[in-house]
Design a protein around this motif. Structure first.
Motif, mmCIF file in Angstrom:
data_model
loop_
_atom_site.group_PDB
_atom_site.id
_atom_site.type_symbol
_atom_site.label_atom_id
_atom_site.label_comp_id
_atom_site.label_asym_id
_atom_site.label_seq_id
_atom_site.Cartn_x
_atom_site.Cartn_y
_atom_site.Cartn_z
ATOM 1 N N UNK A 229 23.747 48.123 30.280
ATOM 2 C CA UNK A 229 24.103 49.482 30.401
ATOM 3 C C UNK A 229 23.010 50.230 31.057
ATOM 4 N N UNK A 230 21.825 50.068 30.794
ATOM 5 C CA UNK A 230 20.505 50.829 31.207
ATOM 6 C C UNK A 230 20.013 50.173 32.281
ATOM 7 N N UNK A 231 19.750 48.952 32.358
ATOM 8 C CA UNK A 231 18.984 48.363 33.313
ATOM 9 C C UNK A 231 19.717 48.314 34.763
ATOM 10 N N UNK A 232 21.163 48.147 34.677
ATOM 11 C CA UNK A 232 21.777 47.995 35.862
ATOM 12 C C UNK A 232 23.011 49.079 35.982
ATOM 13 N N UNK A 233 22.481 50.427 35.975
ATOM 14 C CA UNK A 233 23.661 51.263 35.469
ATOM 15 C C UNK A 233 24.330 51.713 36.944
ATOM 16 N N UNK A 234 23.748 51.131 38.154
ATOM 17 C CA UNK A 234 24.299 51.421 39.231
ATOM 18 C C UNK A 234 25.211 50.203 39.929
ATOM 19 N N UNK A 235 25.497 49.547 38.957
ATOM 20 C CA UNK A 235 26.409 48.051 39.075
ATOM 21 C C UNK A 235 27.728 48.382 38.271
ATOM 22 N N UNK A 236 28.713 48.877 39.011
ATOM 23 C CA UNK A 236 30.237 48.737 37.853
ATOM 24 C C UNK A 236 30.492 47.263 37.653
ATOM 25 N N UNK A 237 31.456 47.548 36.583
ATOM 26 C CA UNK A 237 31.641 45.972 36.257
ATOM 27 C C UNK A 237 32.914 46.008 36.236
ATOM 28 N N UNK A 238 33.699 44.748 36.849
ATOM 29 C CA UNK A 238 35.124 44.814 36.775
ATOM 30 C C UNK A 238 35.137 43.390 36.036
ATOM 31 N N UNK A 239 35.768 43.453 34.723
ATOM 32 C CA UNK A 239 36.301 42.387 33.823
ATOM 33 C C UNK A 239 37.547 41.809 34.256
ATOM 34 N N UNK A 240 37.249 40.350 34.141
ATOM 35 C CA UNK A 240 38.257 39.442 34.249
ATOM 36 C C UNK A 240 38.463 38.798 33.127
ATOM 37 N N UNK A 241 39.918 38.324 32.969
ATOM 38 C CA UNK A 241 40.224 37.678 31.570
ATOM 39 C C UNK A 241 41.485 37.180 31.618
ATOM 40 N N UNK A 242 41.943 35.975 31.068
ATOM 41 C CA UNK A 242 43.097 35.219 31.092
ATOM 42 C C UNK A 242 43.880 35.822 29.945
ATOM 43 N N UNK A 243 43.347 36.456 28.792
ATOM 44 C CA UNK A 243 44.033 36.972 27.584
ATOM 45 C C UNK A 243 43.625 38.131 26.912
ATOM 46 N N UNK A 244 43.465 39.236 27.932
ATOM 47 C CA UNK A 244 43.055 40.424 27.616
ATOM 48 C C UNK A 244 44.211 41.145 26.541
ATOM 49 N N UNK A 245 43.684 41.843 25.568
ATOM 50 C CA UNK A 245 44.280 42.821 24.913
ATOM 51 C C UNK A 245 44.096 44.106 24.642
ATOM 52 N N UNK A 246 44.682 44.881 24.176
ATOM 53 C CA UNK A 246 44.445 46.449 24.366
ATOM 54 C C UNK A 246 43.291 46.763 23.784
ATOM 55 N N UNK A 247 42.790 46.522 22.505
ATOM 56 C CA UNK A 247 41.447 46.684 22.129
ATOM 57 C C UNK A 247 40.296 46.507 22.718
ATOM 58 N N UNK A 248 40.274 45.214 23.302
ATOM 59 C CA UNK A 248 39.473 44.718 24.208
ATOM 60 C C UNK A 248 39.209 45.489 25.588
ATOM 61 N N UNK A 249 40.380 45.779 26.007
ATOM 62 C CA UNK A 249 40.265 46.761 27.116
ATOM 63 C C UNK A 249 39.912 47.958 27.069
ATOM 64 N N UNK A 250 40.315 48.635 25.849
ATOM 65 C CA UNK A 250 39.732 50.045 25.447
ATOM 66 C C UNK A 250 38.199 49.909 25.342
ATOM 67 N N UNK A 251 37.654 48.955 24.589
ATOM 68 C CA UNK A 251 36.312 48.810 24.386
ATOM 69 C C UNK A 251 35.552 48.928 25.761
ATOM 70 N N UNK A 252 36.051 48.148 26.517
ATOM 71 C CA UNK A 252 35.189 47.934 27.903
ATOM 72 C C UNK A 252 35.113 48.981 28.583
ATOM 73 N N UNK A 253 36.619 49.764 28.665
ATOM 74 C CA UNK A 253 36.706 51.074 29.542
ATOM 75 C C UNK A 253 35.777 52.227 29.060
ATOM 76 N N UNK A 254 35.726 52.190 27.561
ATOM 77 C CA UNK A 254 34.939 53.257 26.846
ATOM 78 C C UNK A 254 33.536 53.020 27.375
ATOM 79 N N UNK A 255 33.095 51.700 27.316
ATOM 80 C CA UNK A 255 31.712 51.448 27.713
ATOM 81 C C UNK A 255 31.504 51.422 29.093
#
Length: 229
Positions: free
Chosen positions: A96-122
């Motif tokens: 989060x701090x070391x590579x702040x200029x690198x946006x993250x696009x998550x990929x998953x085969x079984x995403x759920x709402x809590x996981x998505x919310x956690x990733x987006x909030x971060x």
């Protein structure tokens, strides 16, 4: 599993896709980094992204990615949620701090709402499910690269401001801090025990060294340096 779901409206050579985010790559070549332990995902994503005009690097684990050198220019990370050594969400927190200029696009085969919310909030840029639709993926990468390009420019600008500030003498820094706080030249002289003429001379050198086109520019730069604190 196929990494990309075929899209009938796309041409095989990526026609219509603006090279690496809508520019002629006038800056450092944007890089897309893939971190996924599934070799079939990496082998299908990398050539498709390269064909679209991006530089691509791929890693099979979070550890391998962490040991790599961070790109200098705009970049984004295509990150699998489930990795053998460190989860994608944990890796997100790690960089989060070391590579702040690198946006993250998550990929998953079984995403759920809590996981998505956690990733987006971060701070995740996107959360995509496999198999990946090519149009959706490429659009997400373009947005992420555009976001990264702005962050990289801001980082470079901040480095330049810090370098200019470092070139100031102790007295010039004192004068700078006081004038951006709203003190008049006469008041600055009284505060520092120097003449108003000397304050004006220091002020002129500060403007020159900081490469400020106006006093407003100087105030903006000092705000970024948080000199008012």
């Amino acid at each position: 599993m196929y990494a990309l779901a075929a899209h009938s409206n796309r041409t095989s050579n990526g026609a219509g896709h603006l090279t690496a985010g809508g520019t002629a790559m006038s800056e450092a070549n944007p890089m897309v980094i893939i971190v996924d332990d599934d070799v079939s995902i990496r082998e299908s994503l990398q050539p498709a992204l390269e064909l679209a005009g991006w530089t691509v690097k791929s890693f099979e684990s979070a550890t391998a990615f962490l040991e790599s050198e961070a790109p200098e220019g705009p970049s984004c990370l295509l990150l699998d949620v489930s990795l053998p050594d460190l989860s994608g969400l944990d890796l997100q927190a790690r960089i989060a701090d070391r590579r702040a200029e690198m946006p993250i696009i998550f990929m998953t085969g079984y995403g759920d709402v809590p996981m998505t919310v956690r990733a987006m909030k971060a701070g995740a840029a996107e959360f995509l499910t496999k198999p990946l639709d090519e149009e959706i993926l490429f659009a997400a990468v373009e947005r992420a690269i555009a976001q990264s390009r702005i962050a990289v420019r801001e980082r470079a600008a901040m480095r330049a401001i810090k370098a200019r500030y470092a070139s100031l003498s102790r007295r010039e820094r004192e004068v700078l801090r006081l004038i951006v706080a709203g003190r008049l030249n006469k008041q600055v002289g009284g505060d520092l025990g120097i003449s108003e003429i000397t304050v004006k001379a220091h002020r002129g050198r500060v403007m020159e060294k900081m490469k400020a086109g106006s006093f407003a520019d100087l105030v903006k730069m000092s705000a970024k340096l948080r000199l008012e604190e």
